[in-house]
Enzyme design. Structure first.
Site, PDB file in Angstrom:
ATOM      1  N   GLU A  19      50.560  34.087  10.899  1.00  0.00           N
ATOM      2  CA  GLU A  19      50.843  33.499   9.580  1.00  0.00           C
ATOM      3  C   GLU A  19      51.611  32.190   9.716  1.00  0.00           C
ATOM      4  O   GLU A  19      51.374  31.238   8.974  1.00  0.00           O
ATOM      5  CB  GLU A  19      51.672  34.476   8.724  1.00  0.00           C
ATOM      6  CG  GLU A  19      51.024  35.838   8.519  1.00  0.00           C
ATOM      7  CD  GLU A  19      51.380  36.861   9.591  1.00  0.00           C
ATOM      8  OE1 GLU A  19      51.538  36.479  10.758  1.00  0.00           O
ATOM      9  OE2 GLU A  19      51.485  38.046   9.242  1.00  0.00           O
ATOM     10  N   ILE A  47      50.288  33.671  19.145  1.00  0.00           N
ATOM     11  CA  ILE A  47      50.312  32.998  20.443  1.00  0.00           C
ATOM     12  C   ILE A  47      51.600  33.440  21.137  1.00  0.00           C
ATOM     13  O   ILE A  47      52.693  32.999  20.765  1.00  0.00           O
ATOM     14  CB  ILE A  47      50.291  31.455  20.268  1.00  0.00           C
ATOM     15  CG1 ILE A  47      49.060  31.034  19.447  1.00  0.00           C
ATOM     16  CG2 ILE A  47      50.306  30.758  21.627  1.00  0.00           C
ATOM     17  CD1 ILE A  47      49.058  29.565  19.023  1.00  0.00           C
TER      18      ILE A  47
END
Ligand code: THU
Ligand code: ZN
Length: 136
Positions: free
Chosen positions: A57, A45
């Site tokens: 992750e 993002i």
């Protein structure tokens, strides 16, 4: 463990479509399996200030930890380019907070899945022990 490696990879791939990547146009998806077989996914993002960008992750581990999971079995990572992307240094250290060096990490390169361990990708991680031993 409830998921096969290909199911875990598929879960990582499914989250690629949610990636918010107007700057790099480089999508990343991650699927993190907990010790009790649940799967938490994350995508990258990005942010207009660049430095606030969240990595796939990190998002997956945050989703799991906020639900009370702190023990993990496996991680799969894939980029939209299927170029064999591995977790960056920051994500490796974030994983090392909760995962042992034996954590298998599956990275997708074309149709192949390359397996690493966390210890192989981040030997000699700093840990809680590093800090407590220095106090003794
Ligand atoms: N990215 C991840 O999501 N995980 C990594 O560990 C490597 C890099 C993202 C961050 C950024 O949105 C894009 O990939 C290009 O670096
Ligand atoms: Zn990262």
């Amino acid at each position: 463990m409830t998921e096969t490696v290909s199911e875990l990879v598929a879960a990582a791939e499914d989250t690629l479509s949610s990636a918010h990547v107007p700057y790099s146009e480089y999508r990343v998806g991650a699927a993190l399996e907990t010790a009790d077989g649940e799967v938490f996914v994350g995508c990258n993002i990005e942010n207009a200030n660049y430095s606030n960008s969240l990595h796939a992750e990190e998002v997956a581990i945050a989703e799991a930890v906020k639900e009370g999971h702190t023990e993990f079995a496996r991680l799969a990572v894939v980029s939209g380019a299927r170029d064999g992307v591995t977790p960056c240094g920051m994500c490796r250290q974030t994983l090392a907070e909760f995962c042992s060096e034996s954590l298998p990490i599956y990275c997708v390169e074309g149709e192949a899945v390359v397996e690493y361990s966390l210890g192989e990708l981040l030997p000699a991680a700093i840990s809680e022990d590093t800090l407590t031993e220095s106090r003794e």
